[in-house]
Design a protein around this motif. Structure first.
Motif, short mmCIF file in Angstrom:
data_model
loop_
_atom_site.label_atom_id
_atom_site.label_comp_id
_atom_site.label_asym_id
_atom_site.label_seq_id
_atom_site.Cartn_x
_atom_site.Cartn_y
_atom_site.Cartn_z
N MET A 40 0.45 81.65 16.23
CA MET A 40 0.12 80.25 15.92
C MET A 40 -1.33 80.06 15.46
SD MET A 40 1.57 77.31 15.71
CE MET A 40 3.03 77.54 16.67
N PRO A 41 -2.34 80.61 16.14
CA PRO A 41 -3.71 80.41 15.64
C PRO A 41 -3.93 80.98 14.25
CG PRO A 41 -3.74 81.24 17.89
CD PRO A 41 -2.32 81.32 17.42
N ILE A 42 -3.30 82.11 13.94
CA ILE A 42 -3.44 82.71 12.62
C ILE A 42 -2.85 81.80 11.55
CG2 ILE A 42 -2.79 84.68 11.19
CD1 ILE A 42 -2.74 86.29 13.86
N ALA A 43 -1.67 81.26 11.83
CA ALA A 43 -1.02 80.36 10.87
C ALA A 43 -1.83 79.08 10.67
CB ALA A 43 0.39 80.03 11.35
N LEU A 44 -2.35 78.53 11.75
CA LEU A 44 -3.15 77.30 11.63
C LEU A 44 -4.44 77.55 10.87
CD1 LEU A 44 -2.62 75.78 15.19
CD2 LEU A 44 -1.68 74.96 13.03
N LEU A 45 -5.08 78.68 11.12
CA LEU A 45 -6.30 79.00 10.39
C LEU A 45 -6.03 79.23 8.91
CD1 LEU A 45 -9.32 79.49 10.51
CD2 LEU A 45 -8.85 81.86 11.07
N ALA A 46 -4.94 79.92 8.60
CA ALA A 46 -4.57 80.13 7.20
C ALA A 46 -4.28 78.81 6.49
CB ALA A 46 -3.36 81.05 7.11
N ALA A 47 -3.60 77.90 7.17
CA ALA A 47 -3.32 76.59 6.57
C ALA A 47 -4.60 75.80 6.35
CB ALA A 47 -2.36 75.81 7.47
N LEU A 48 -5.51 75.86 7.31
CA LEU A 48 -6.79 75.15 7.17
C LEU A 48 -7.58 75.72 5.99
CD1 LEU A 48 -8.87 73.13 8.27
CD2 LEU A 48 -9.73 74.97 9.71
N ILE A 49 -7.63 77.04 5.87
CA ILE A 49 -8.35 77.65 4.76
C ILE A 49 -7.71 77.25 3.42
CG2 ILE A 49 -8.82 79.86 3.63
CD1 ILE A 49 -9.21 81.02 6.46
N ALA A 50 -6.39 77.26 3.36
CA ALA A 50 -5.71 76.90 2.11
C ALA A 50 -6.00 75.46 1.71
CB ALA A 50 -4.21 77.12 2.26
N VAL A 51 -5.93 74.56 2.66
CA VAL A 51 -6.17 73.14 2.35
C VAL A 51 -7.62 72.92 1.94
CG1 VAL A 51 -6.29 70.84 3.37
CG2 VAL A 51 -4.27 72.25 3.73
N GLN A 52 -8.56 73.52 2.68
CA GLN A 52 -9.97 73.30 2.37
C GLN A 52 -10.39 73.98 1.07
OE1 GLN A 52 -12.24 71.33 4.02
NE2 GLN A 52 -10.39 70.64 5.07
N THR A 53 -9.67 75.01 0.66
CA THR A 53 -10.03 75.73 -0.56
C THR A 53 -9.39 75.15 -1.81
OG1 THR A 53 -10.29 77.77 0.70
CG2 THR A 53 -10.04 78.00 -1.67
#
Length: 103
Positions: A40-53
């Protein structure tokens, strides 16, 4: 009016946290639950990076942030220390914006 929504969100977070504390240990020891809680933390971090980028406002925007992410990826691939990864991403993004080459 927004303070009401902030209070509702804070209350919901509190209820969620207390509910998590009340989960029996046998449920947490289940292998499926352990796998999901580790991923879960990996998926949430990946989603945050994708949205912010890739997102600006309500649209996809490819600008200097993408080049910074690519520079960080290269630094990670070369097994650079975390500080070097962050500095390479930030300096790449800053240089492209300074020279008005991307976005």
């Amino acid at each position: 009016m927004s303070w009401i929504w902030i209070a509702v969100a804070a209350g919901a977070c509190l209820v969620l946290k207390v509910t998590g504390l009340l989960v029996p240990a046998r449920v947490l020891e289940n292998p499926a639950v352990a796998r999901v809680s580790q991923a879960m933390p990996i998926a949430l971090l990946a989603a945050l990076i994708a949205v912010q980028t890739f997102v600006s406002g309500h649209r996809v925007d490819l600008d200097a942030r993408v080049a910074g992410l690519l520079a960080a990826g290269v630094a990670l691939r070369l097994r650079a220390p975390f500080l070097v990864v962050v500095l390479s991403a930030a300096s790449t993004t800053a240089a492209l914006r300074w020279f008005d080459l991307a976005g």
